[in-house]
Design a protein around this motif. Structure first.
Motif, PDB file in Angstrom:
ATOM      1  N   GLN A   1      87.444  69.779  25.642  1.00 18.97           N
ATOM      2  CA  GLN A   1      88.635  70.566  25.969  1.00 18.97           C
ATOM      3  C   GLN A   1      88.921  70.377  27.450  1.00 18.97           C
ATOM      4  OE1 GLN A   1      89.381  74.540  24.242  1.00 18.97           O
ATOM      5  NE2 GLN A   1      89.007  75.240  26.325  1.00 18.97           N
ATOM      6  N   LYS A   2      90.142  70.008  27.761  1.00 19.33           N
ATOM      7  CA  LYS A   2      90.511  69.758  29.150  1.00 19.33           C
ATOM      8  C   LYS A   2      91.912  70.293  29.397  1.00 19.33           C
ATOM      9  CE  LYS A   2      90.114  67.564  33.143  1.00 19.33           C
ATOM     10  NZ  LYS A   2      89.212  67.972  34.172  1.00 19.33           N
ATOM     11  N   THR A   3      92.046  71.080  30.459  1.00 26.00           N
ATOM     12  CA  THR A   3      93.349  71.576  30.890  1.00 26.00           C
ATOM     13  C   THR A   3      93.746  70.836  32.155  1.00 26.00           C
ATOM     14  OG1 THR A   3      92.982  73.752  29.930  1.00 26.00           O
ATOM     15  CG2 THR A   3      94.643  73.609  31.664  1.00 26.00           C
ATOM     16  N   ILE A   4      94.984  70.383  32.176  1.00 27.46           N
ATOM     17  CA  ILE A   4      95.514  69.673  33.335  1.00 27.46           C
ATOM     18  C   ILE A   4      96.742  70.413  33.845  1.00 27.46           C
ATOM     19  CG2 ILE A   4      94.627  67.397  32.738  1.00 27.46           C
ATOM     20  CD1 ILE A   4      97.319  66.804  31.414  1.00 27.46           C
ATOM     21  N   ARG A   5      96.972  70.294  35.135  1.00 27.25           N
ATOM     22  CA  ARG A   5      98.135  70.918  35.766  1.00 27.25           C
ATOM     23  C   ARG A   5      98.728  69.932  36.765  1.00 27.25           C
ATOM     24  NH1 ARG A   5      94.365  74.983  35.033  1.00 27.25           N
ATOM     25  NH2 ARG A   5      95.199  76.742  33.878  1.00 27.25           N
TER      26      ARG A   5
ATOM     27  N   GLY B   1     114.924  70.778  42.122  1.00 30.56           N
ATOM     28  CA  GLY B   1     113.928  71.824  41.944  1.00 30.56           C
ATOM     29  C   GLY B   1     112.576  71.281  41.488  1.00 30.56           C
ATOM     30  N   THR B   2     111.600  72.172  41.490  1.00 27.04           N
ATOM     31  CA  THR B   2     110.229  71.822  41.115  1.00 27.04           C
ATOM     32  C   THR B   2     109.922  72.322  39.710  1.00 27.04           C
ATOM     33  OG1 THR B   2     109.535  71.944  43.422  1.00 27.04           O
ATOM     34  CG2 THR B   2     107.804  72.105  41.769  1.00 27.04           C
ATOM     35  N   VAL B   3     109.214  71.505  38.958  1.00 25.93           N
ATOM     36  CA  VAL B   3     108.805  71.831  37.592  1.00 25.93           C
ATOM     37  C   VAL B   3     107.285  71.906  37.577  1.00 25.93           C
ATOM     38  CG1 VAL B   3     108.803  71.050  35.186  1.00 25.93           C
ATOM     39  CG2 VAL B   3     110.789  70.599  36.652  1.00 25.93           C
ATOM     40  N   SER B   4     106.737  72.954  36.953  1.00 27.29           N
ATOM     41  CA  SER B   4     105.275  73.034  36.820  1.00 27.29           C
ATOM     42  C   SER B   4     104.894  72.816  35.359  1.00 27.29           C
ATOM     43  CB  SER B   4     104.750  74.370  37.325  1.00 27.29           C
ATOM     44  OG  SER B   4     105.224  75.421  36.521  1.00 27.29           O
ATOM     45  N   VAL B   5     103.787  72.110  35.171  1.00 26.36           N
ATOM     46  CA  VAL B   5     103.313  71.749  33.833  1.00 26.36           C
ATOM     47  C   VAL B   5     101.843  72.112  33.711  1.00 26.36           C
ATOM     48  CG1 VAL B   5     102.963  69.850  32.207  1.00 26.36           C
ATOM     49  CG2 VAL B   5     104.951  69.817  33.742  1.00 26.36           C
ATOM     50  N   ASP B   6     101.498  72.811  32.632  1.00 23.75           N
ATOM     51  CA  ASP B   6     100.112  73.075  32.242  1.00 23.75           C
ATOM     52  C   ASP B   6      99.958  72.523  30.832  1.00 23.75           C
ATOM     53  OD1 ASP B   6      99.488  74.562  34.538  1.00 23.75           O
ATOM     54  OD2 ASP B   6     100.205  76.405  33.627  1.00 23.75           O
ATOM     55  N   ALA B   7      98.882  71.783  30.581  1.00 25.59           N
ATOM     56  CA  ALA B   7      98.652  71.237  29.238  1.00 25.59           C
ATOM     57  C   ALA B   7      97.163  71.282  28.932  1.00 25.59           C
ATOM     58  CB  ALA B   7      99.164  69.809  29.138  1.00 25.59           C
ATOM     59  N   THR B   8      96.832  71.483  27.672  1.00 30.99           N
ATOM     60  CA  THR B   8      95.442  71.474  27.228  1.00 30.99           C
ATOM     61  C   THR B   8      95.312  70.524  26.050  1.00 30.99           C
ATOM     62  OG1 THR B   8      95.092  73.747  27.953  1.00 30.99           O
ATOM     63  CG2 THR B   8      93.527  72.867  26.355  1.00 30.99           C
ATOM     64  N   ILE B   9      94.301  69.678  26.138  1.00 33.88           N
ATOM     65  CA  ILE B   9      93.975  68.737  25.073  1.00 33.88           C
ATOM     66  C   ILE B   9      92.603  69.117  24.562  1.00 33.88           C
ATOM     67  CG2 ILE B   9      93.468  66.318  24.549  1.00 33.88           C
ATOM     68  CD1 ILE B   9      95.473  65.622  26.806  1.00 33.88           C
ATOM     69  N   SER B  10      92.468  69.262  23.239  1.00 31.17           N
ATOM     70  CA  SER B  10      91.159  69.612  22.690  1.00 31.17           C
ATOM     71  C   SER B  10      90.849  68.769  21.474  1.00 31.17           C
ATOM     72  CB  SER B  10      91.094  71.100  22.352  1.00 31.17           C
ATOM     73  OG  SER B  10      92.082  71.442  21.420  1.00 31.17           O
ATOM     74  N   GLY B  11      89.557  68.585  21.249  1.00 37.35           N
ATOM     75  CA  GLY B  11      89.076  67.788  20.131  1.00 37.35           C
ATOM     76  C   GLY B  11      87.576  67.650  20.235  1.00 37.35           C
ATOM     77  N   TYR B  12      87.074  66.453  19.941  1.00 43.83           N
ATOM     78  CA  TYR B  12      85.631  66.231  20.036  1.00 43.83           C
ATOM     79  C   TYR B  12      85.353  64.757  20.335  1.00 43.83           C
ATOM     80  CZ  TYR B  12      86.306  64.874  15.132  1.00 43.83           C
ATOM     81  OH  TYR B  12      86.762  64.306  13.965  1.00 43.83           O
ATOM     82  N   LEU B  13      84.165  64.510  20.903  1.00 42.41           N
ATOM     83  CA  LEU B  13      83.732  63.173  21.248  1.00 42.41           C
ATOM     84  C   LEU B  13      82.763  62.651  20.195  1.00 42.41           C
ATOM     85  CD1 LEU B  13      83.132  63.879  25.010  1.00 42.41           C
ATOM     86  CD2 LEU B  13      84.834  62.295  24.118  1.00 42.41           C
ATOM     87  N   VAL B  14      82.885  61.371  19.858  1.00 43.66           N
ATOM     88  CA  VAL B  14      81.948  60.719  18.953  1.00 43.66           C
ATOM     89  C   VAL B  14      81.482  59.421  19.618  1.00 43.66           C
ATOM     90  CG1 VAL B  14      82.931  61.692  16.844  1.00 43.66           C
ATOM     91  CG2 VAL B  14      83.814  59.532  17.711  1.00 43.66           C
ATOM     92  N   ASP B  15      80.309  58.950  19.244  1.00 39.96           N
ATOM     93  CA  ASP B  15      79.810  57.670  19.762  1.00 39.96           C
ATOM     94  C   ASP B  15      80.574  56.541  19.088  1.00 39.96           C
ATOM     95  OD1 ASP B  15      77.971  58.889  21.428  1.00 39.96           O
ATOM     96  OD2 ASP B  15      76.435  58.955  19.855  1.00 39.96           O
TER      97      ASP B  15
END
Length: 159
Positions: free
Chosen positions: A40-44, A144-158
């Motif tokens: 799970q990673k949130t980016i801004r 003007g300025t735009v703000s963005v928040d996003a979250t990507i979630s899932g799982y890691l596999v080999d």
């Protein structure tokens, strides 16, 4: 004058069924799922005045594949502007795909518009040359300025 009946109602003729708790039986699917490492990673980021697009990149750890199950985003910017959101993933060094999000307006007022997306997805990303890229673009009006928040979630596999 009507008097209330002093006798309480009788219980139902047949009681509600009681089911025993099911026995836990491990399956191949549940043991396989336990091997997956949650991700799970949130980016801004912001899109500055007179800029058309902004983005953030997320690397995937070496020798693993990220299975993306859900993406959410919140975009806030000047009133009247429209936005376009996408997610770029790459597998096996040459299979690049763009996944597009459906942004819906959530709020409009006080000179600000807010759009959001919450989208189940099935996408894959390898740790190859291109990291995952989440980007937002806007139309002709780039003031003007735009703000963005996003979250990507899932799982890691080999791999």
């Amino acid at each position: 004058m009507v008097l209330a009946d002093p006798t309480p109602p009788s219980p139902p003729a047949t009681p509600f069924p009681v089911f025993p708790e099911p026995a836990f039986i491990p399956s191949a699917a549940s043991s396989q799922r336990n091997e997956h490492r949650p991700f799970q990673k949130t980016i801004r980021f912001t899109i500055g005045n007179e800029e058309k697009e902004g983005y953030a990149e997320i690397p995937v750890a070496g020798r693993q594949r990220l299975v993306i199950e859900h993406v959410s985003a919140l975009v806030q910017g000047p009133a009247g502007q429209k936005y376009f959101a996408s997610l770029r993933t790459t597998i096996q060094r040459n299979e690049t795909a763009w996944h597009y999000l459906v942004l819906s307006q959530q709020y409009a007022g006080a000179g600000v518009d807010v759009y959001a997306a919450s989208q189940p997805i099935r996408a894959y990303a390898d740790p190859d040359e291109f990291p995952i890229r989440f980007s937002v673009s806007r139309g002709l009006d780039d003031t003007g300025t735009v703000s963005v928040d996003a979250t990507i979630s899932g799982y890691l596999v080999d791999r």
